[in-house]
Motif scaffolding. Structure first.
Motif, mmCIF file in Angstrom:
data_model
loop_
_atom_site.group_PDB
_atom_site.id
_atom_site.type_symbol
_atom_site.label_atom_id
_atom_site.label_comp_id
_atom_site.label_asym_id
_atom_site.label_seq_id
_atom_site.Cartn_x
_atom_site.Cartn_y
_atom_site.Cartn_z
ATOM 1 N N PHE A 78 0.807 -1.216 0.000
ATOM 2 C CA PHE A 78 0.000 0.000 0.000
ATOM 3 C C PHE A 78 0.842 1.269 0.000
ATOM 4 O O PHE A 78 0.325 2.364 0.204
ATOM 5 N N SER A 79 2.136 1.135 -0.235
ATOM 6 C CA SER A 79 3.023 2.287 -0.368
ATOM 7 C C SER A 79 4.316 1.821 -1.017
ATOM 8 O O SER A 79 4.574 0.615 -1.143
ATOM 9 N N VAL A 80 5.117 2.782 -1.460
ATOM 10 C CA VAL A 80 6.436 2.454 -2.007
ATOM 11 C C VAL A 80 7.324 2.024 -0.851
ATOM 12 O O VAL A 80 7.678 2.829 0.014
ATOM 13 N N ASP A 81 7.675 0.738 -0.834
ATOM 14 C CA ASP A 81 8.417 0.192 0.311
ATOM 15 C C ASP A 81 9.357 -0.906 -0.176
ATOM 16 O O ASP A 81 9.715 -0.965 -1.349
ATOM 17 N N ASN A 82 9.691 -1.804 0.724
ATOM 18 C CA ASN A 82 10.688 -2.826 0.425
ATOM 19 C C ASN A 82 10.270 -3.739 -0.730
ATOM 20 O O ASN A 82 11.099 -4.103 -1.575
ATOM 21 N N ALA A 83 8.991 -4.129 -0.771
ATOM 22 C CA ALA A 83 8.518 -4.988 -1.860
ATOM 23 C C ALA A 83 8.675 -4.276 -3.205
ATOM 24 O O ALA A 83 9.036 -4.896 -4.211
ATOM 25 N N THR A 84 8.415 -2.959 -3.227
ATOM 26 C CA THR A 84 8.579 -2.176 -4.452
ATOM 27 C C THR A 84 10.028 -2.202 -4.917
ATOM 28 O O THR A 84 10.310 -2.446 -6.106
#
Length: 387
Positions: A169-175
């Motif tokens: 749900f945000s630009v984070d580690n998965a991104t």
């Protein structure tokens, strides 16, 4: 050596890179194709070496880049070659594309060559965007946030696409992880398309400045055009070396040397310079969905350019008015690049809108209409000197 090249395993190499019949009148502008291949090889090699030391994790990515710069033997050189190599790649490809536009290299029977080339350009843009996120600086993080959020403008499925790109749900580690994986993968896809690009080109042969295919005198590519291309290669490496050794950060953004902080928004979020013309087109449309459609249409129109071309005359050399409009298009793209790097306020908004209108006017209105007019004058026996 000749006996070795005659073996089946080397026959393709000999056919496409040595004996390939080349028009004798092609100029140095035809050397940018081989330069683009060199840039791709440089990016592949340096990218693989950098990936050995990079850590795709939001807590470690920025530090791993600093580790490459400070602790890895010649890591600074690898990173500067890779970072500036992306800009060099786009410079070469932009010149290569504008040369194709000027000399009508997209006209039949070379439509496949042009369409594959535009597909390569589109993948280059995707790869460069993904790579820009990897250092995990301020501009990396916020650039990824802004660009991926554009897909939310798509009705019904927009939000789902954004969440899929983010991996949450945000630009984070998965991104960051999926961007790193795709950034590593796409250059190999580009390499495959580059091979198809060359095969499609060699099926009908290279275009030439006068645009005449039948009866054009040709010679083997080796050694004549290897030596001609060598001049361009040397000049390019001198130009490239200047940026790597004397101005390695000139084409980058200083905010990207600050670690990403979701709580602090940069004063002015801008993409890399090679995205700026399309970024200007995006911002010139007040509506978010309209801006996204305009931005993608600016690339899509290049795919359909072979269909839009209606003139029987291929090269702009023999089309004085078209020649002038071509230079206006080049100036227009430079203006769009300048607008894309400025803030969204008067008069930059209005200038960007005018430049955007001219961009689409050139491809969608001028090219097909002027071709019909030229064909009329040809069939009715009028001279083309004033067309």
């Amino acid at each position: 050596m000749t006996r070795i090249l005659n073996y089946p395993a080397f026959s393709i190499f000999k056919q496409h890179l040595i004996d390939y019949p080349t028009p004798i009148n092609i100029s140095y502008m035809w050397g940018f194709g081989s330069l683009a291949a060199i840039c791709l090889a440089v990016q592949l090699i340096t990218g693989i070496l950098l990936a050995m030391h990079y850590t795709p994790h939001v807590s470690l990515a920025f530090a791993s880049v600093e580790h490459i710069m400070r602790d890895v033997n010649y890591g600074w050189l690898l990173r500067y070659i890779h970072a500036n190599g992306a800009s060099m790649f786009f410079i070469i490809v932009y010149i290569h594309m504008f040369r194709g536009l000027y000399y009508g290299s997209y006209v039949a029977p070379r439509q496949a060559v042009w369409i594959i080339g535009v597909a390569i350009f589109l993948l280059m843009m995707a790869t460069a965007f993904l790579g820009y996120v990897l250092p995990w600086g301020q501009m990396s993080f916020w650039g990824a946030t802004v660009i991926t959020n554009l897909f939310s403008a798509i009705p019904l499925v927009g939000d789902s696409i954004v969440y899929w790109l983010w991996g949450g749900f945000s630009v984070d580690n998965a991104t960051l992880n999926r961007f790193f994986s795709l950034h590593y993968l796409l250059p190999f896809v580009i390499s495959a398309l580059a091979f198809l690009h060359m095969v499609a080109l060699h099926q009908y042969g290279s275009n030439n400045p006068v645009g005449i295919t039948v009866g054009a005198e040709k010679v083997s590519f080796f050694p004549y055009f290897y030596l001609k291309d060598l001049v361009g290669w040397i000049g390019f490496f001198v130009f490239f070396s200047f940026f790597v050794y004397f101005a390695p950060n000139l084409l980058g953004h200083p905010d990207n040397y600050i670690q990403a902080n979701p709580m602090v928004t940069p004063a002015h979020i801008v993409p890399e310079w090679y995205f700026l013309p399309f970024y200007a087109i995006l911002r010139s449309i007040p509506d978010k969905l309209g801006g996204v459609l305009a931005m993608f249409s600016a690339i899509a129109v290049l795919f359909v350019l072979p269909v839009l071309h209606t003139a029987e005359v291929r090269s702009s050399v023999f089309r004085p008015v078209t020649k002038r409009f071509f230079w206006l298009l080049l100036i227009d793209c430079l203006i769009l690049g300048w607008i894309g790097g400025n803030v969204v306020e008067f008069p930059f908004i209005q200038i960007g809108q005018i430049a955007t209108v001219f961009y689409f006017f050139y491809f969608l209105i001028y090219i097909p209409i002027v071709g019909i007019i030229e064909n009329f004058f040809i069939k009715t026996g009028f001279l083309l000197k004033n067309i």
